[in-house]
Design a protein around this motif. Structure first.
Motif, PDB file in Angstrom:
ATOM      1  N   PHE A 198      -4.930  -1.332   8.237  1.00 54.49           N
ATOM      2  CA  PHE A 198      -4.621  -0.841   6.892  1.00 54.49           C
ATOM      3  C   PHE A 198      -5.715   0.112   6.410  1.00 54.49           C
ATOM      4  O   PHE A 198      -5.432   1.116   5.751  1.00 54.49           O
ATOM      5  CB  PHE A 198      -4.493  -2.001   5.903  1.00 54.49           C
ATOM      6  CG  PHE A 198      -3.399  -2.984   6.216  1.00 54.49           C
ATOM      7  CD1 PHE A 198      -2.305  -2.638   6.991  1.00 54.49           C
ATOM      8  CD2 PHE A 198      -3.467  -4.282   5.700  1.00 54.49           C
ATOM      9  CE1 PHE A 198      -1.302  -3.553   7.267  1.00 54.49           C
ATOM     10  CE2 PHE A 198      -2.468  -5.195   5.970  1.00 54.49           C
ATOM     11  CZ  PHE A 198      -1.378  -4.834   6.753  1.00 54.49           C
ATOM     12  N   LEU A 205       0.811  -1.224   0.000  1.00 52.35           N
ATOM     13  CA  LEU A 205       0.000   0.000   0.000  1.00 52.35           C
ATOM     14  C   LEU A 205       0.843   1.273   0.000  1.00 52.35           C
ATOM     15  O   LEU A 205       0.575   2.190  -0.799  1.00 52.35           O
ATOM     16  CB  LEU A 205      -0.980  -0.028   1.175  1.00 52.35           C
ATOM     17  CG  LEU A 205      -2.133  -1.026   1.009  1.00 52.35           C
ATOM     18  CD1 LEU A 205      -2.815  -1.282   2.352  1.00 52.35           C
ATOM     19  CD2 LEU A 205      -3.150  -0.528  -0.013  1.00 52.35           C
ATOM     20  N   PRO A 206       1.892   1.399   0.825  1.00 49.02           N
ATOM     21  CA  PRO A 206       2.726   2.600   0.734  1.00 49.02           C
ATOM     22  C   PRO A 206       3.470   2.707  -0.594  1.00 49.02           C
ATOM     23  O   PRO A 206       3.695   3.824  -1.090  1.00 49.02           O
ATOM     24  CB  PRO A 206       3.708   2.443   1.907  1.00 49.02           C
ATOM     25  CG  PRO A 206       3.065   1.476   2.837  1.00 49.02           C
ATOM     26  CD  PRO A 206       2.281   0.545   1.966  1.00 49.02           C
ATOM     27  N   ARG A 266      -6.481   9.476  12.467  1.00 48.46           N
ATOM     28  CA  ARG A 266      -7.377   9.587  11.314  1.00 48.46           C
ATOM     29  C   ARG A 266      -8.801   9.832  11.788  1.00 48.46           C
ATOM     30  O   ARG A 266      -9.266   9.214  12.757  1.00 48.46           O
ATOM     31  CB  ARG A 266      -7.312   8.275  10.508  1.00 48.46           C
ATOM     32  CG  ARG A 266      -8.212   8.227   9.256  1.00 48.46           C
ATOM     33  CD  ARG A 266      -7.482   8.717   8.059  1.00 48.46           C
ATOM     34  NE  ARG A 266      -8.345   8.799   6.899  1.00 48.46           N
ATOM     35  CZ  ARG A 266      -8.581   7.790   6.050  1.00 48.46           C
ATOM     36  NH1 ARG A 266      -8.007   6.605   6.259  1.00 48.46           N
ATOM     37  NH2 ARG A 266      -9.350   7.958   4.996  1.00 48.46           N
ATOM     38  N   GLN A 272      -5.228   3.434   7.929  1.00 48.70           N
ATOM     39  CA  GLN A 272      -4.046   4.128   7.415  1.00 48.70           C
ATOM     40  C   GLN A 272      -4.206   4.575   5.966  1.00 48.70           C
ATOM     41  O   GLN A 272      -3.671   5.623   5.584  1.00 48.70           O
ATOM     42  CB  GLN A 272      -2.826   3.207   7.517  1.00 48.70           C
ATOM     43  CG  GLN A 272      -2.380   2.912   8.935  1.00 48.70           C
ATOM     44  CD  GLN A 272      -1.313   1.835   8.980  1.00 48.70           C
ATOM     45  OE1 GLN A 272      -1.396   0.815   8.280  1.00 48.70           O
ATOM     46  NE2 GLN A 272      -0.296   2.042   9.801  1.00 48.70           N
ATOM     47  N   HIS A 273      -4.927   3.789   5.148  1.00 46.85           N
ATOM     48  CA  HIS A 273      -4.826   3.992   3.701  1.00 46.85           C
ATOM     49  C   HIS A 273      -6.158   4.137   2.953  1.00 46.85           C
ATOM     50  O   HIS A 273      -6.149   4.615   1.815  1.00 46.85           O
ATOM     51  CB  HIS A 273      -4.071   2.817   3.061  1.00 46.85           C
ATOM     52  CG  HIS A 273      -2.701   2.599   3.584  1.00 46.85           C
ATOM     53  ND1 HIS A 273      -1.627   3.398   3.228  1.00 46.85           N
ATOM     54  CD2 HIS A 273      -2.208   1.675   4.459  1.00 46.85           C
ATOM     55  CE1 HIS A 273      -0.533   2.963   3.842  1.00 46.85           C
ATOM     56  NE2 HIS A 273      -0.857   1.936   4.591  1.00 46.85           N
ATOM     57  N   GLU A 285       1.033   4.149  -3.088  1.00 48.61           N
ATOM     58  CA  GLU A 285       0.865   5.586  -2.850  1.00 48.61           C
ATOM     59  C   GLU A 285       2.076   6.375  -3.348  1.00 48.61           C
ATOM     60  O   GLU A 285       1.931   7.439  -3.974  1.00 48.61           O
ATOM     61  CB  GLU A 285       0.641   5.828  -1.362  1.00 48.61           C
ATOM     62  CG  GLU A 285      -0.690   5.291  -0.856  1.00 48.61           C
ATOM     63  CD  GLU A 285      -0.811   5.355   0.654  1.00 48.61           C
ATOM     64  OE1 GLU A 285       0.182   5.723   1.322  1.00 48.61           O
ATOM     65  OE2 GLU A 285      -1.894   5.019   1.181  1.00 48.61           O
TER      66      GLU A 285
END
Length: 263
Positions: free
Chosen positions: A170, A137-138, A203, A173-174, A141
């Protein structure tokens, strides 16, 4: 989580059908006023004849992007294992541009072992697949931020799954959308877990749309109750080769009534 307008999605299952039938199903979904059309990321049917007709996910999404003009599109969900994360980011950006900014990046860790064994991917364990998703995922991004031209918008990320230790973290975070098969008390519990993960990473949980699988239920059976729990995106499976949208019409009528009353 704040109240959002209700949206109705269909998952047009790309199995047991000729592509002309799938193309027609997408057209009908858009004409009916469906908000999102999903496919799925598998290489073989998930039900019925296991060696039956089937088509690949992302080449299909590119065709849908060109075919449609209003509806959002995406995979429910892309299997992280099948593509290098940087490549997936580039594919995502490309389909985003083809669609004029209507792509949702749905992604999950993968689970269908036949896909892995037949196409030569390492199946591993549920834990190793989740760890790989967490690492990807990072990277996705970062690559999206380096591409030229960049995406047309901040592409919404949908993460599917309900694992409380890893998957929901996750999501916090995403993700912009969390897709779950949880119902009732279980959904309430998992939303609480997600809220805690959001607090842990700083978040606002209201930023995350909750997506649920409505299955074959009616809006009267399922819609009002799950909207009260926080869900706003309701996805209906539509199977081939006939792709019957009759149940979808009921959900669209319910959506319009709910959104009209809350306007």
């Amino acid at each position: 989580m704040t109240s959002r307008p209700v949206r109705i999605a269909v998952q047009i299952q790309p199995q047991h059908a000729d592509y002309a039938q799938i193309r027609d199903a997408v057209r009908r979904a858009e004409d009916l006023g469906v908000d999102v059309a999903f496919n799925w990321d598998h290489f073989y049917p998930l039900s019925g004849e296991p060696e039956g007709k089937h088509f690949e996910c992302w080449t299909m999404l590119a065709a849908w992007a060109e075919q449609t003009s209003r509806i959002e599109i995406g995979a429910l969900v892309t299997c992280n294992s099948y593509r290098n994360p940087d490549l997936l980011a580039d594919m995502t950006r490309t389909v985003d541009h083809i669609s004029g900014g209507r792509l949702i990046l749905g992604i999950g860790s993968g689970w269908f072992e036949k896909d892995y064994s037949e196409y030569g991917y390492e199946f591993g364990t549920a834990g190793t697949r989740l760890d790989a998703l967490g690492a990807a995922l990072p990277r996705i991004e970062k690559r999206l931020g380096r591409l030229n031209p960049p995406p047309t918008r901040d592409i919404p990320v949908l993460i599917g799954g309900g694992g409380e230790k890893k998957t929901l973290r996750f999501v916090a975070q995403h993700a912009d959308i969390w897709h779950t098969f949880s119902d009732g008390d279980e959904l309430t519990h998992k939303i609480g877990v997600l809220r805690q993960h959001c607090a842990d990473v700083g978040r606002d949980p209201s930023e995350i749309e909750i997506s649920v699988n409505a299955g074959t239920s009616t809006p009267q059976e399922y819609g009002d109750a799950h909207r009260a729990l926080g869900a706003s995106l309701f996805t209906l499976p539509v199977g081939g080769p006939d792709y019957d949208f009759t149940p979808v019409r009921q959900w669209l009528t319910w959506r319009d009534a709910v959104n009209g009353s809350s306007a």
